[in-house]
Design an enzyme around this catalytic site. Structure first.
Site, PDB file in Angstrom:
ATOM      1  N   CYS A   1      26.808  43.201  56.295  1.00 49.63           N
ATOM      2  CA  CYS A   1      27.800  43.694  55.316  1.00 49.63           C
ATOM      3  C   CYS A   1      29.207  43.384  55.812  1.00 49.63           C
ATOM      4  O   CYS A   1      30.075  44.257  55.878  1.00 49.63           O
ATOM      5  CB  CYS A   1      27.631  45.185  55.061  1.00 49.63           C
ATOM      6  N   ALA A   2      29.440  42.121  56.158  1.00 47.52           N
ATOM      7  CA  ALA A   2      30.684  41.723  56.828  1.00 47.52           C
ATOM      8  C   ALA A   2      31.896  41.762  55.920  1.00 47.52           C
ATOM      9  O   ALA A   2      33.032  41.839  56.400  1.00 47.52           O
ATOM     10  CB  ALA A   2      30.524  40.321  57.420  1.00 47.52           C
TER      11      ALA A   2
ATOM     12  N   GLY B   1      35.744  40.314  56.554  1.00 49.18           N
ATOM     13  CA  GLY B   1      35.846  39.934  57.959  1.00 49.18           C
ATOM     14  C   GLY B   1      36.761  40.743  58.834  1.00 49.18           C
ATOM     15  O   GLY B   1      37.119  40.285  59.922  1.00 49.18           O
ATOM     16  N   GLY B   2      37.135  41.964  58.425  1.00 47.07           N
ATOM     17  CA  GLY B   2      37.998  42.776  59.287  1.00 47.07           C
ATOM     18  C   GLY B   2      37.353  43.081  60.623  1.00 47.07           C
ATOM     19  O   GLY B   2      37.948  42.850  61.679  1.00 47.07           O
TER      20      GLY B   2
ATOM     21  N   CYS C   1      32.812  54.777  56.025  1.00 49.01           N
ATOM     22  CA  CYS C   1      34.132  55.412  55.906  1.00 49.01           C
ATOM     23  C   CYS C   1      34.010  56.628  54.997  1.00 49.01           C
ATOM     24  O   CYS C   1      34.621  56.699  53.925  1.00 49.01           O
ATOM     25  CB  CYS C   1      35.185  54.431  55.416  1.00 49.01           C
TER      26      CYS C   1
END
Length: 400
Positions: free
Chosen positions: A212-213, A216-217, A335
């Protein structure tokens, strides 16, 4: 959006029509004007009322003008006389109205945290969040990045916990216009999100999966922790997000990331990848820990069904765990502070996969995150306690 609950409570005292029956463009005009009257000091109330009337007329026709004008003219004069519910006798409706938070969330938080802590949390969620950057240590360091930004911001300061994080206040130019941005010296990333990759603790030379990239953070952070040495697979089901990820890795000067377009929920979707020394599952979630940045989330009815997130998150965790090497490490992160997406996922995963354990012993964890790990081995951050987004992360390791 941030103050919509408070605005609606006040508007309901001056509108004879229930707000739920008002056409959305008209209601939006009312909210915007009342926000200007309550929170902005350089716009005269008469100008805010006039602008709202003209906007509503343009979107819904001249017939709504008298209604909008009457509601706002009364509200502009009498809003300070509106009496909010008593927080001692009616804490849920009081906090919901005064601090602009859905009653169902307030009720949950009071049950878990108590009234005082819920008030602190809701107050924090209505503050504008900081702009936090993560120095790209493949190209620079935190001190040099802060120095390069000083001429373009009111203030730059190191963050409290994450070693590469810089808080920036009063940025004077668009972020993308900065030379340091073009040179790939940083990514925008909240401090809590940075702690997730630190908890994963990827090492140079390892094989790592960022499931679940997204854009790309965390991929960029994992790579810099690995010093761009080893193998890092960035997996996502969205081709457009992976395209942005590849562009972002190029800006950062990262060379070892391999992208994989796949749906984790589909059998054999990525069986050719791995096995991996470490896996990060930054799972899809309600996002209720990021309400400072995304205040619209709290008004979405879909977030009330947190059980559906839990079921998907548990299945994703089980899927990626099958690609882990013996004695490997998985970090599960969301989150959100809500139990359905955090504790209940951990309990369900462990009960179905007894070969895994929570890797929460202080001696096994990176030193930076140890003070933030609770007695259950969970990393949890909260806006009102740590000036970060609300994140939950836990590290699993196989027993053998």
């Amino acid at each position: 959006m941030r103050w919509q609950g408070r605005l609606d409570f006040i508007l309901s005292h001056f509108s004879k029509i229930p707000l739920r029956k008002i056409e959305l463009p008209v209601l939006a005009s009312l909210r915007l004007a009342l926000f200007q009257i309550l929170f902005l000091t350089r716009i005269p109330p008469s100008a805010a009322v006039h602008s709202a009337v003209e906007t509503a007329k343009a979107m819904a026709g001249a017939r709504v003008a008298p209604f909008v004008n009457a509601v706002l003219r009364r509200a502009a004069v009498e809003y300070s006389n509106v009496v909010f519910p008593d927080s001692k006798t009616l804490p849920v409706p009081a906090i919901a109205a005064e601090w602009s938070c859905p009653a169902w969330l307030v009720e949950r938080w009071i049950e878990r945290y108590g009234v005082e802590k819920t008030l602190e949390l809701c107050a924090a969620l209505n503050q504008l969040p900081p702009l936090t950057l993560r120095a790209n240590t493949l190209k620079t360091n935190r001190d040099d990045l802060a120095a390069a930004l000083q001429a373009f911001a009111v203030e730059t300061a190191p963050a409290d916990t994450a070693p590469d994080a810089v808080r920036v206040s009063g940025l004077k130019v668009p972020l993308r216009d900065l030379e340091s941005f073009r040179q790939g010296w940083f990514q925008v990333q909240d401090e809590a999100a940075q702690l997730v990759s630190i908890l994963l603790d990827p090492q140079p030379g390892e094989t790592v999966l960022d499931a679940c990239a997204g854009r790309g953070g965390k991929t960029g952070h994992i790579d810099q922790l690995m010093q761009d040495r080893g193998r890092l697979v960035a997996l996502d089901h969205s081709a457009s997000r992976l395209s942005q990820l590849k562009d972002e890795m190029g800006r950062l000067g990262i060379s070892m990331v391999a992208v994989c377009e796949a749906d984790l929920m589909q059998p054999d979707a990525y069986e050719s990848q791995g096995p991996f020394d470490r896996i990060l599952l930054d799972a899809p979630c309600s996002g209720l820990g990021t309400l400072r940045r995304n205040p619209d989330i709290k008004w979405s009815d879909r977030n009330r069904d947190l059980n559906r997130y839990r079921d998907v998150q548990t299945r994703l965790l089980e899927r990626v765990s099958a690609r882990l090497k013996p004695r490997g490490v998985i970090v599960y992160a969301v989150c959100s502070p809500e139990p359905e997406e955090t504790v209940e996922v951990v309990e369900a995963f462990i009960s179905r996969n007894p070969e895994f354990r929570v890797d929460g012993l202080a001696g096994d964890l990176p030193e930076i995150v140890r003070p933030l790990i609770d007695a259950h081995g969970f990393l949890q951050t909260y806006p009102h306690l740590s000036y970060m987004d609300g994140f939950f992360a836990v590290r699993f390791r196989t027993k053998h």
